[in-house]
Structure formats: structure tokens, C-alpha cells
Scaffold this active site. Structure first.
Site, PDB file in Angstrom:
ATOM      1  N   LYS A  89      48.873  52.248  29.354  1.00  0.00           N
ATOM      2  CA  LYS A  89      50.231  52.762  29.152  1.00  0.00           C
ATOM      3  C   LYS A  89      51.135  52.138  30.223  1.00  0.00           C
ATOM      4  CE  LYS A  89      50.072  56.588  26.214  1.00  0.00           C
ATOM      5  NZ  LYS A  89      49.011  56.042  25.426  1.00  0.00           N
ATOM      6  N   ASP A 123      49.612  49.622  25.312  1.00  0.00           N
ATOM      7  CA  ASP A 123      50.156  50.586  24.352  1.00  0.00           C
ATOM      8  C   ASP A 123      51.675  50.451  24.321  1.00  0.00           C
ATOM      9  OD1 ASP A 123      47.660  51.601  23.834  1.00  0.00           O
ATOM     10  OD2 ASP A 123      47.981  53.541  24.806  1.00  0.00           O
ATOM     11  N   MET A 124      52.292  50.949  23.239  1.00  0.00           N
ATOM     12  CA  MET A 124      53.753  50.935  23.172  1.00  0.00           C
ATOM     13  C   MET A 124      54.259  52.367  23.300  1.00  0.00           C
ATOM     14  SD  MET A 124      56.349  48.993  23.045  1.00  0.00           S
ATOM     15  CE  MET A 124      55.922  47.375  22.399  1.00  0.00           C
ATOM     16  N   GLN A 153      55.306  49.423  16.509  1.00  0.00           N
ATOM     17  CA  GLN A 153      55.498  50.681  15.780  1.00  0.00           C
ATOM     18  C   GLN A 153      56.361  50.477  14.531  1.00  0.00           C
ATOM     19  OE1 GLN A 153      57.434  51.875  19.282  1.00  0.00           O
ATOM     20  NE2 GLN A 153      55.847  53.274  19.983  1.00  0.00           N
ATOM     21  N   ARG A 174      48.021  45.961  17.385  1.00  0.00           N
ATOM     22  CA  ARG A 174      47.753  47.272  16.784  1.00  0.00           C
ATOM     23  C   ARG A 174      49.045  47.709  16.085  1.00  0.00           C
ATOM     24  NH1 ARG A 174      46.903  51.552  21.037  1.00  0.00           N
ATOM     25  NH2 ARG A 174      44.776  50.784  21.214  1.00  0.00           N
ATOM     26  N   LYS A 177      52.363  53.752  13.173  1.00  0.00           N
ATOM     27  CA  LYS A 177      53.674  54.272  12.758  1.00  0.00           C
ATOM     28  C   LYS A 177      54.596  54.438  13.966  1.00  0.00           C
ATOM     29  CE  LYS A 177      52.501  56.842   8.587  1.00  0.00           C
ATOM     30  NZ  LYS A 177      52.085  58.133   8.032  1.00  0.00           N
ATOM     31  N   GLY A 178      54.049  54.890  15.074  1.00  0.00           N
ATOM     32  CA  GLY A 178      54.868  55.197  16.260  1.00  0.00           C
ATOM     33  C   GLY A 178      54.992  56.704  16.386  1.00  0.00           C
ATOM     34  N   THR A 219      45.776  53.817  11.613  1.00  0.00           N
ATOM     35  CA  THR A 219      46.348  54.858  10.762  1.00  0.00           C
ATOM     36  C   THR A 219      45.264  55.810  10.259  1.00  0.00           C
ATOM     37  OG1 THR A 219      47.754  55.274   8.836  1.00  0.00           O
ATOM     38  CG2 THR A 219      46.142  53.505   8.611  1.00  0.00           C
ATOM     39  N   HIS A 220      45.714  57.031   9.880  1.00  0.00           N
ATOM     40  CA  HIS A 220      44.830  57.970   9.170  1.00  0.00           C
ATOM     41  C   HIS A 220      45.438  58.306   7.828  1.00  0.00           C
ATOM     42  CE1 HIS A 220      45.212  58.748  13.523  1.00  0.00           C
ATOM     43  NE2 HIS A 220      43.897  58.636  13.498  1.00  0.00           N
ATOM     44  N   ARG A 282      50.448  65.175  20.000  1.00  0.00           N
ATOM     45  CA  ARG A 282      49.577  65.261  18.818  1.00  0.00           C
ATOM     46  C   ARG A 282      49.886  66.522  18.016  1.00  0.00           C
ATOM     47  NH1 ARG A 282      47.999  60.759  20.808  1.00  0.00           N
ATOM     48  NH2 ARG A 282      49.165  59.933  19.091  1.00  0.00           N
TER      49      ARG A 282
HETATM   50  C1  LIG Z   1      44.189  53.911  17.680  1.00  0.00           C
HETATM   51  C2  LIG Z   1      45.591  54.386  17.705  1.00  0.00           C
HETATM   52  C3  LIG Z   1      46.409  54.030  18.758  1.00  0.00           C
HETATM   53  C4  LIG Z   1      47.742  54.420  18.782  1.00  0.00           C
HETATM   54  N1  LIG Z   1      48.578  53.938  19.757  1.00  0.00           N
HETATM   55  C5  LIG Z   1      49.897  54.243  19.718  1.00  0.00           C
HETATM   56  C6  LIG Z   1      50.821  53.654  20.612  1.00  0.00           C
HETATM   57  O1  LIG Z   1      50.484  52.834  21.459  1.00  0.00           O
HETATM   58  N2  LIG Z   1      52.129  54.016  20.507  1.00  0.00           N
HETATM   59  C7  LIG Z   1      52.573  54.910  19.566  1.00  0.00           C
HETATM   60  O2  LIG Z   1      53.777  55.189  19.501  1.00  0.00           O
HETATM   61  N3  LIG Z   1      51.700  55.490  18.708  1.00  0.00           N
HETATM   62  C8  LIG Z   1      50.393  55.175  18.760  1.00  0.00           C
HETATM   63  N4  LIG Z   1      49.527  55.748  17.861  1.00  0.00           N
HETATM   64  C9  LIG Z   1      49.972  56.912  17.039  1.00  0.00           C
HETATM   65  C10 LIG Z   1      50.581  56.466  15.741  1.00  0.00           C
HETATM   66  O3  LIG Z   1      51.818  55.840  15.991  1.00  0.00           O
HETATM   67  C11 LIG Z   1      50.799  57.650  14.800  1.00  0.00           C
HETATM   68  O4  LIG Z   1      51.607  58.593  15.402  1.00  0.00           O
HETATM   69  C12 LIG Z   1      49.524  58.332  14.367  1.00  0.00           C
HETATM   70  O5  LIG Z   1      48.502  57.409  14.110  1.00  0.00           O
HETATM   71  C13 LIG Z   1      49.766  59.128  13.064  1.00  0.00           C
HETATM   72  O6  LIG Z   1      50.147  58.254  12.035  1.00  0.00           O
HETATM   73  P1  LIG Z   1      49.271  58.045  10.706  1.00  0.00           P
HETATM   74  O7  LIG Z   1      49.501  56.650  10.234  1.00  0.00           O
HETATM   75  O8  LIG Z   1      47.885  58.414  10.957  1.00  0.00           O
HETATM   76  O9  LIG Z   1      49.967  58.968   9.632  1.00  0.00           O
HETATM   77  P2  LIG Z   1      50.220  60.533   9.528  1.00  0.00           P
HETATM   78  O10 LIG Z   1      51.010  60.693   8.293  1.00  0.00           O
HETATM   79  O11 LIG Z   1      50.775  61.079  10.790  1.00  0.00           O
HETATM   80  O12 LIG Z   1      48.780  61.148   9.332  1.00  0.00           O
HETATM   81  C14 LIG Z   1      48.026  60.964   8.159  1.00  0.00           C
HETATM   82  C15 LIG Z   1      47.016  62.099   8.061  1.00  0.00           C
HETATM   83  O13 LIG Z   1      46.116  62.030   9.165  1.00  0.00           O
HETATM   84  C16 LIG Z   1      45.817  63.320   9.648  1.00  0.00           C
HETATM   85  N5  LIG Z   1      46.368  63.471  10.991  1.00  0.00           N
HETATM   86  C17 LIG Z   1      47.272  62.674  11.598  1.00  0.00           C
HETATM   87  N6  LIG Z   1      47.511  63.089  12.864  1.00  0.00           N
HETATM   88  C18 LIG Z   1      46.756  64.180  13.044  1.00  0.00           C
HETATM   89  C19 LIG Z   1      46.549  65.062  14.140  1.00  0.00           C
HETATM   90  N7  LIG Z   1      47.192  64.919  15.300  1.00  0.00           N
HETATM   91  N8  LIG Z   1      45.670  66.075  13.978  1.00  0.00           N
HETATM   92  C20 LIG Z   1      44.996  66.241  12.832  1.00  0.00           C
HETATM   93  N9  LIG Z   1      45.165  65.443  11.756  1.00  0.00           N
HETATM   94  C21 LIG Z   1      46.015  64.436  11.855  1.00  0.00           C
HETATM   95  C22 LIG Z   1      46.450  64.286   8.692  1.00  0.00           C
HETATM   96  O14 LIG Z   1      45.518  64.537   7.664  1.00  0.00           O
HETATM   97  C23 LIG Z   1      47.614  63.490   8.141  1.00  0.00           C
HETATM   98  O15 LIG Z   1      48.043  63.923   6.895  1.00  0.00           O
HETATM   99  C24 LIG Z   1      48.214  55.296  17.767  1.00  0.00           C
HETATM  100  C25 LIG Z   1      47.391  55.677  16.730  1.00  0.00           C
HETATM  101  C26 LIG Z   1      46.101  55.226  16.671  1.00  0.00           C
HETATM  102  C27 LIG Z   1      45.265  55.614  15.502  1.00  0.00           C
END
Ligand SMILES: Cc1cc2nc3c(=O)[nH]c(=O)nc-3n(C[C@H](O)[C@H](O)[C@H](O)COP(=O)(O)OP(=O)(O)OC[C@H]3O[C@@H](n4cnc5c(N)ncnc54)[C@H](O)[C@@H]3O)c2cc1C
Length: 302
Positions: A89, A123-124, A153, A174, A177-178, A219-220, A282
């Protein structure tokens, strides 16, 4: 509406309750906890990226402590031969204090990782740091540190152009979404717009895989995951040319399925004493989790 209210209440929640819920996203307080998670996921064939919790540091002394803790992570990865890399970070390294000072701290880590044959990634954080972070990345690349990756992001409108601007480095990006809340002038605010920009950005990185670009698909989101899986299949990309990345404690079943289907998967494993900011972000992202805290506070359904 109620969810929004809950999110606003997070700062008022007792720390002990935030910990009770937030700990699912954190390996623990010590490096040994991150090592334990890494070894467990290694048994399934996966890897991790380890992050020392801490950010927005305002004193140089503290930034040096953060740097030394990250340096210890690199040593530990080498000593334990872990399938892992360090995530950094930039504001924990002092980017909010002094750009040159932060650069020297990050460079020390990147150089140490390179010497030990490891990758690492910056990280961003939120948009006041986007340009500074990209400058830091470019400077490191220009100095020959090709073992460092970056995060971009999809939420930010500038990201597609940012990707184009670093393609010459054969970047390891990486794409996520951000997580930070950003003003509407510079960021997409609707979920569909963020998702569609994420797909567009991933497509751009993927088109450049033959030129050396490497996407870390973070992403998830089921639609995004399926988009990525199709992109990989349609283009016949080999597993060495990309990886999926997910957060510790989120969609573990889906993550393990990706692994079983033959993809490289990395879990983001944060650890450390400074867990509060990370956990509450989170929770804001997923108000269902905040709801657990709310119920616990008022003894509902316990
Ligand atoms: C490996 C990794 C590194 C990352 N690094 C950065 C970074 O450097 N800078 C930055 O700004 N962001 C970072 N992120 C966070 C990212 O920007 C998103 O905020 C995060 O991944 C949620 O986006 P999503 O695409 O999973 O979609 P979402 O729509 O948020 O999630 C999709 C689904 O995943 C599940 N889910 C998501 N989050 C949660 C949670 N907290 N608890 C339980 N279930 C959940 C839910 O089922 C949700 O419907 C990172 C994410 C990952 C996976």
C-alpha cells in the site's frame, strides 16, 4: 435504504464487534497467520499475495516500520518457499507524506523482492494517489524493476487510458472494480457501468497478452468471472498467461472451483494489527456483513 443507514453506522460500532465480523477477511495479527493460510491454499494448488495491514501513514517513522514489516514478508516468502508475493500500500510507505521518501521505501522492497526472484505489486488507493502511484510504478519500470505489478480500478473513468499508457512495460495489472468512494466527475457510480468498464479494461489487457501483458483478474462478481472465463477459452490463453485473484473470506467455493478447473488462483491475504480500516471497507462493500454486526449489537437472532 436500511443498508445505507447501516453503512453510516459502521463508525459507531464497537471495535470488538467490527473485529468479530471483519476477521473473516484477515488472516490474523501475525505473519505466521498469513503463512498458515498460504500453506493451506498451496495444498489445493493455489497461491497468495500477502499484505501488511496499514495505510495513510502520516509520520516517516511509522512508514519505515511499515517498510520493515513488508521486508520481513519478502524474507518469509523466501525462507518458507511460499507461492506468494507481497502487495504494497503506497500510503503505508509514506506516499501521503513525501513522494521521494515513499519511492525510496517502495524501491527498497521491490529491489529486495527482485533479488530473491519474487514479484510484488503496488496496490491502488483512492484517487488523490492515482497519479502519484502510477508515477512510482513507471519510475520503477524505467529503472529496470520488471518484477513489480500495479492495480487499476475500473470504477475510475481514466483507467482505460491509464492501461494504454503503461502497455509498453508489458505490465502485470490487477484489474479490479475499486473499493474507495470517488466523486461522480471522475468515477462511474452505477454498478453496470463499473462492470462494463471492468470488462472493457480486461479485454484491453487480454488483447495485449501476446505482447507480454499479464492480467490478474480480481473479482468475485459472477458476470465478470464468466466474462473472463469465456475470454480465456475463446482466445486459448494458457494458464501461465493470467491469474484470478480473490479476497480472503469471499466466495471460497467459487474460488476453489476455478482452481479445480485448471486456472491459477491467488488469494489476497492481509494480516496485522492495523485491521480496522480494511475491515470496515469490506463491510461497507457488503452491507449484509454489517447487518451481522448490527444484529449482534442488539442481540437479534443470536
Ligand atoms: C485480490 C484483490 C485485490 C484488490 N486490490 C484492490 C486495490 O488495490 N485497490 C482497490 O481499490 N480495490 C482492490 N480490491 C477490491 C475491489 O476493487 C473490489 O472492491 C472488490 O473486489 C469487490 O468487487 P467485485 O468485483 O468482487 O464485485 P462485487 O459486486 O462487489 O461482489 C460480487 C459478489 O462477491 C461477493 N462479495 C464481494 N465482496 C464481499 C464481501 N466483502 N463480503 C462477502 N461477500 C462479498 C458477494 O457475493 C457479491 O455479490 C481488490 C480485490 C481483490 C479481489
Amino acid at each position: 435504504m436500511f443498508n445505507q443507514l447501516l453503512v453510516k453506522m459502521i463508525p459507531l460500532m464497537p471495535k470488538s464487534l467490527v473485529w468479530a465480523v471483519g476477521k473473516r477477511y484477515i488472516a490474523g495479527l501475525k505473519i505466521e497467520d498469513a503463512v498458515k493460510y498460504t500453506k493451506a491454499f498451496q495444498e489445493l494448488g493455489g497461491g497468495t499475495t500477502i499484505d501488511v495491514l496499514g495505510e495513510f501513514v502520516s509520520e516517516k517513522e511509522r512508514a519505515i516500520k511499515e517498510r520493515d514489516a513488508s521486508s520481513f514478508v519478502i524474507d518469509t516468502i523466501a525462507r518458507e518457499q511460499l507461492p506468494s508475493y507481497l502487495s504494497i500500500k503506497p500510503t503505508a510507505q509514506g506516499l501521503g507524506i513525501d513522494t521521494e521518501f515513499a519511492y525510496e521505501n517502495v524501491k527498497m522492497l521491490v529491489a529486495q523482492a527482485k533479488k530473491m526472484g519474487q514479484r510484488c505489486r503496488i496496490d491502488m488507493e483512492d484517487s488523490p494517489y492515482t497519479d502519484k502511484t502510477l508515477d512510482l510504478y513507471r519510475k520503477l519500470q524505467d529503472e529496470g524493476y520488471d518484477n513489480v505489478g500495479i492495480v487499476l480500478q475500473a470504477k475510475l473513468k481514466r483507467t482505460y487510458t491509464d492501461i494504454q499508457s503503461i502497455l509498453k512495460y508489458k505490465p502485470n495489472i490487477r484489474i479490479c472494480k475499486g473499493i474507495y468512494i470517488e466523486p461522480a466527475e471522475i468515477a462511474y457510480t452505477k454498478k453496470e457501468d463499473i462492470r462494463s468498464n471492468w470488462m472493457k479494461c480486461l479485454q484491453l489487457i487480454a488483447e495485449n497478452i501476446p505482447n507480454g501483458a499479464y492480467p490478474a483478474i480480481a473479482t468475485h462478481d459472477e458476470e465478470q468471472l464468466q466474462f473472463a472465463e469465456k475470454l480465456i477459452k475463446d482466445n486459448g490463453f494458457k494458464k501461465e498467461q493470467y491469474q484470478f485473484e480473490m479476497l480472503l473470506g469471499v466466495r471460497e467455493e467459487r474460488r476453489n472451483r476455478l482452481l479445480k478447473e485448471g486456472h491459477n488462483v491467488t488469494i489476497y491475504v492481509p494480516f496485522g494489527e492495523d485491521w480496522y480500516g480494511y475491515s470496515t471497507r469490506r463491510m461497507k462493500e457488503n452491507p449484509e456483513v454489517a447487518m451481522h454486526v448490527f444484529k449482534a449489537m442488539f442481540g437479534i437472532g443470536q
